[in-house]
Design a protein around this motif. Structure first.
Motif, PDB file in Angstrom:
ATOM      1  N   ALA A 388      13.462  55.604 -32.106  1.00  0.00           N
ATOM      2  CA  ALA A 388      12.529  55.565 -33.101  1.00  0.00           C
ATOM      3  C   ALA A 388      11.479  54.401 -33.090  1.00  0.00           C
ATOM      4  O   ALA A 388      10.373  54.380 -32.815  1.00  0.00           O
ATOM      5  N   GLY A 389      12.364  52.988 -33.045  1.00  0.00           N
ATOM      6  CA  GLY A 389      11.668  51.811 -33.130  1.00  0.00           C
ATOM      7  C   GLY A 389      10.936  51.729 -31.842  1.00  0.00           C
ATOM      8  O   GLY A 389       9.672  50.977 -31.830  1.00  0.00           O
ATOM      9  N   ALA A 390      11.513  52.126 -30.693  1.00  0.00           N
ATOM     10  CA  ALA A 390      10.647  51.933 -29.164  1.00  0.00           C
ATOM     11  C   ALA A 390       9.491  52.661 -29.541  1.00  0.00           C
ATOM     12  O   ALA A 390       8.469  52.290 -28.886  1.00  0.00           O
ATOM     13  N   GLU A 391       9.332  53.866 -29.824  1.00  0.00           N
ATOM     14  CA  GLU A 391       8.340  54.899 -29.885  1.00  0.00           C
ATOM     15  C   GLU A 391       7.214  54.295 -30.765  1.00  0.00           C
ATOM     16  O   GLU A 391       6.073  54.543 -30.643  1.00  0.00           O
ATOM     17  N   LEU A 392       7.672  53.868 -31.956  1.00  0.00           N
ATOM     18  CA  LEU A 392       6.769  53.424 -33.066  1.00  0.00           C
ATOM     19  C   LEU A 392       6.134  52.012 -32.455  1.00  0.00           C
ATOM     20  O   LEU A 392       4.940  51.846 -32.556  1.00  0.00           O
ATOM     21  N   ALA A 393       6.781  51.260 -31.593  1.00  0.00           N
ATOM     22  CA  ALA A 393       6.305  49.941 -31.189  1.00  0.00           C
ATOM     23  C   ALA A 393       5.415  50.458 -29.950  1.00  0.00           C
ATOM     24  O   ALA A 393       4.019  49.770 -30.099  1.00  0.00           O
ATOM     25  N   LEU A 394       5.435  51.227 -29.112  1.00  0.00           N
ATOM     26  CA  LEU A 394       4.445  51.688 -28.179  1.00  0.00           C
ATOM     27  C   LEU A 394       3.341  52.457 -29.069  1.00  0.00           C
ATOM     28  O   LEU A 394       2.101  52.084 -28.304  1.00  0.00           O
ATOM     29  N   GLU A 404       3.830  46.370 -34.463  1.00  0.00           N
ATOM     30  CA  GLU A 404       4.074  46.125 -33.090  1.00  0.00           C
ATOM     31  C   GLU A 404       5.513  45.494 -32.728  1.00  0.00           C
ATOM     32  O   GLU A 404       6.575  46.074 -32.470  1.00  0.00           O
ATOM     33  N   SER A 405       5.444  44.290 -33.162  1.00  0.00           N
ATOM     34  CA  SER A 405       6.440  43.401 -32.830  1.00  0.00           C
ATOM     35  C   SER A 405       7.681  43.594 -33.834  1.00  0.00           C
ATOM     36  O   SER A 405       8.790  43.657 -33.235  1.00  0.00           O
ATOM     37  N   ASP A 406       7.401  43.822 -34.911  1.00  0.00           N
ATOM     38  CA  ASP A 406       8.533  44.093 -36.006  1.00  0.00           C
ATOM     39  C   ASP A 406       9.297  45.512 -35.435  1.00  0.00           C
ATOM     40  O   ASP A 406      10.456  45.460 -35.263  1.00  0.00           O
ATOM     41  N   TRP A 407       8.486  46.575 -34.993  1.00  0.00           N
ATOM     42  CA  TRP A 407       9.413  47.724 -34.517  1.00  0.00           C
ATOM     43  C   TRP A 407      10.137  47.321 -33.359  1.00  0.00           C
ATOM     44  O   TRP A 407      10.998  48.097 -33.081  1.00  0.00           O
ATOM     45  N   THR A 408       9.582  46.569 -32.528  1.00  0.00           N
ATOM     46  CA  THR A 408       9.970  46.252 -31.359  1.00  0.00           C
ATOM     47  C   THR A 408      11.526  45.326 -31.380  1.00  0.00           C
ATOM     48  O   THR A 408      12.385  45.838 -30.965  1.00  0.00           O
TER      49      THR A 408
END
Length: 640
Positions: A388-394, A404-408
């Motif tokens: 989830a975090g990776a797809e949110l960041a992308l 973006e940076s927070d989710w990454t």
């Protein structure tokens, strides 16, 4: 999968009985003499040009010692010949020796067969040599046909094997309190289900397997795989349409106003007062014709209960929250260029579900994936949150969102927890770490966060593949997955997809040959000589444990078949001691082209093509979409 998926019946078709009497098998061929103890196993779909190509011959050691092979084309012209290769091991008493036939030098497009001579006689099913896209794209289209057949609700797709609009009462379904089960998850302990007073529209989606239940966990997993496959096959309209269909239903399962995620539609294990989906064998539209009232045991078959993953506004079990958030974030990426406003709506939904994930989950309590949880047990959730975090960041990167940076960083933190855990697995419905690792590496873009960089993620992908490679090194047929447990076939396709994802992400093709052998095993180069994808190759399941296929389809492998469905494949022999039954099921069992399936059982495993054998021939959403992703990735990998 789980024994609770659906009940079935052990029977023998009239057609099969006649076939036995006249000396024919269910494929319409003359049955081979029982003394024929040599068999040739090939990838019945075919081998990709340029890849390592292996077939197998199994039989008595002396018979194979002096055997030779030749490869003939459609006109029986010999195109290559040679001696059998190395012995790979012992299989069973009837087929004690297994030897390789190396076809790697054969690269000319065409259709071929292997013919044995010398001290052994035998002839393989046909196989092709072709480019990856030519072989794999039709398989993806067939997988999509299965998904179309699985559609529920009003928006059905008419086809060779189809049904009418079904479960229209799901448009106004009642939400119930969590049911309580015995320790085995086989009996509902509540005398009656307790309604919460909430009504929801959960119509549509896909049937989960051979039954008609619908689960947020499996549907979100399958939808994510379709959206990922769409990256490689963006021009396949039917694939995109099914991805959209799954996405629409997952969206219905999230109520943003009350902050509630719904986990399941229907109930599969009940009691005398609550009859369930697994208590009847019928066409799906038959449920709408029931004349029932509250209190009737069949009421929950027509008016299917809905169960929640969380109380409104309360934390959501993290495995489900992560998976659903990943799907919504993938939808945001999908529409970022074409419909940015819609993409931002998807992103906000993803963020809302993600923020409610119970990341303080008590490890001593089971993850809530289904009711009962024994239907889909799961041990890990950090992989889902990483995904989830990776797809949110992308998605944030695509939309210029400053989160973006927070989710990454969040995704990296989840990845670190997964990498440090003792519940690491390989790609299947209970472990999405392979999908998460690849996209997190993209989000990191060469940086490190929370002690995780692309190197760590790639190392874990290699760990997953090396587990398969190690197992394959001790198996006569080079299988990377175990035969004597559930989900051998989807685990195999998971390894294929992971190898392709790893090569795509890193440029490292060391696992290309391994991936080809795994694909070949699932498509016929296995002890039983059957493809585990219906309609793929010459030999494939004729009697799937699937209500629609059983009641509407043909049982001879011709005409209306559940084309593209992927079944479980071999399982532990002791798990097939009892085959379930139901009076309204059409009788169906199918034998292999020669002998009996038991001739080919070994290493504690067994395979049966019988409608009663849900353990081996029940198809499901997650099985099929994992194969679809593997095929899609291979189709676009012309350097396989």
């Amino acid at each position: 999968m789980n024994a609770l998926r659906s009940p079935v019946v052990l029977v023998t078709t009239t057609a099969v009985s006649i076939a036995v009497l006249v000396g024919l098998n269910v494929y319409g061929e003359a049955a081979a003499p029982s003394a024929a103890n040599v068999a040739v196993r090939v990838d019945q779909v075919g081998y990709v040009r340029g890849e390592t190509k292996q077939a197998y011959v199994m039989g008595p050691t002396k018979a194979l010692a002096g055997a030779r092979f030749k490869v003939v084309d459609g006109k029986d012209k010999v195109v290559t010949a040679g001696r059998l290769g190395a012995v790979t091991g012992h299989w069973n008493a009837k087929f004690p020796s297994v030897r390789i036939v190396d076809l790697s030098a054969l690269d000319k497009p065409g259709t071929y067969r292997i013919v044995l001579s010398g001290s052994a006689a035998g002839r393989s099913p046909a196989f092709r040599i072709a480019d990856a896209s030519e072989l794999m794209t039709p398989l993806v289209r067939d997988n999509v046909r299965f998904l179309q057949a699985q559609r529920d609700g009003a928006d059905v797709v008419r086809g060779t094997l189809s049904h009418g609009p079904s479960h229209l009462a799901d448009e106004d379904a009642t939400v119930y309190a969590d049911p309580h089960y015995d320790a085995a998850g086989e009996e509902l302990l509540d005398e009656h289900l307790i309604p919460t007073g909430v009504k929801v529209d959960v119509a549509g989606g896909w049937f989960d397997a051979g039954d008609f239940l619908k689960f947020t966990g499996t549907t979100s997993y399958s939808t994510a795989e379709l959206l990922l496959a769409e990256r490689d096959l963006s021009d396949m309209k039917t694939l995109s349409a099914e991805a959209e269909h799954g996405l629409e239903w997952v969206d219905k399962m999230w109520d943003g106003d009350s902050e509630t995620l719904y986990a399941q539609v229907g109930i599969g294990a009940g009691n005398d007062a609550v009859r369930t989906d697994h208590d009847v064998w019928r066409l799906p539209e038959a449920d709408d014709r029931l004349d029932v009232s509250p209190g009737d045991p069949d009421y929950t078959i027509k008016h299917r209960p809905v169960f929640r993953a969380n109380e409104p506004g309360e934390p959501i079990t993290p495995s489900l929250a992560g998976r659903v958030a990943a799907v919504f974030a993938l939808a945001a990426q999908r529409t970022a260029d074409s419909a940015p406003d819609r993409a931002r709506e998807w992103l906000e939904k993803a963020a809302a579900v993600y923020d409610l994930a119970d990341t303080d989950h008590d490890p001593d309590k089971p993850l809530v994936t289904a009711f009962p949880s024994a239907f889909y047990p799961e041990d890990s959730w950090q992989d889902d949150m990483e995904f989830a975090g990776a797809e949110l960041a992308l998605a944030a990167r695509d939309l210029g969102d400053d989160r973006e940076s927070d989710w990454t960083a969040d995704a990296a933190r989840s990845a670190r927890a997964y990498l440090d855990s003792d519940v690491k697995g390989t790609l299947n419905v209970a472990d999405v770490s392979a999908l998460a690792h690849v996209d997190l590496a993209t989000a990191l873009d060469g940086a490190r966060s929370n002690g995780v960089g692309a190197g760590d993620l790639n190392k874990d992908l290699r760990r997953q593949l090396e587990e398969g490679v190690d197992h394959a090194g001790h198996d006569p047929f080079g299988a990377g997955a175990v035969y004597n447990d559930f989900d051998a076939v989807p685990h195999t396709f998971g390894l294929v997809a992971t190898a392709r994802l790893y090569a795509k992400a890193t440029g490292d093709t060391r696992y290309a040959a391994f991936a080809g052998r795994q694909r070949g095993w699932a498509l016929g180069a296995n002890p039983w000589g059957t493809s585990f994808v219906i309609g793929a190759g010459e030999v494939y399941p004729h009697c799937p444990e699937h209500q629609l296929a059983n009641l509407r389809g043909s049982h001879d492998g011709k005409g209306a078949i559940l084309r593209g469905a992927v079944v479980n494949g071999p399982n532990a022999a002791e798990k097939l001691a009892d085959l379930n039954g139901f009076p309204t099921m059409k009788k169906c069992t199918a034998a292999p082209p020669s002998g009996a399936w038991t001739d080919f059982d070994g290493k504690g495993s067994r395979y049966v093509d019988d409608v009663g054998a849900w353990q081996t021939v029940e198809p499901s959403l997650d099985f099929t979409t994992t194969a679809l992703l593997a095929f899609a990735l291979t189709a676009r990998d012309e350097d396989a």
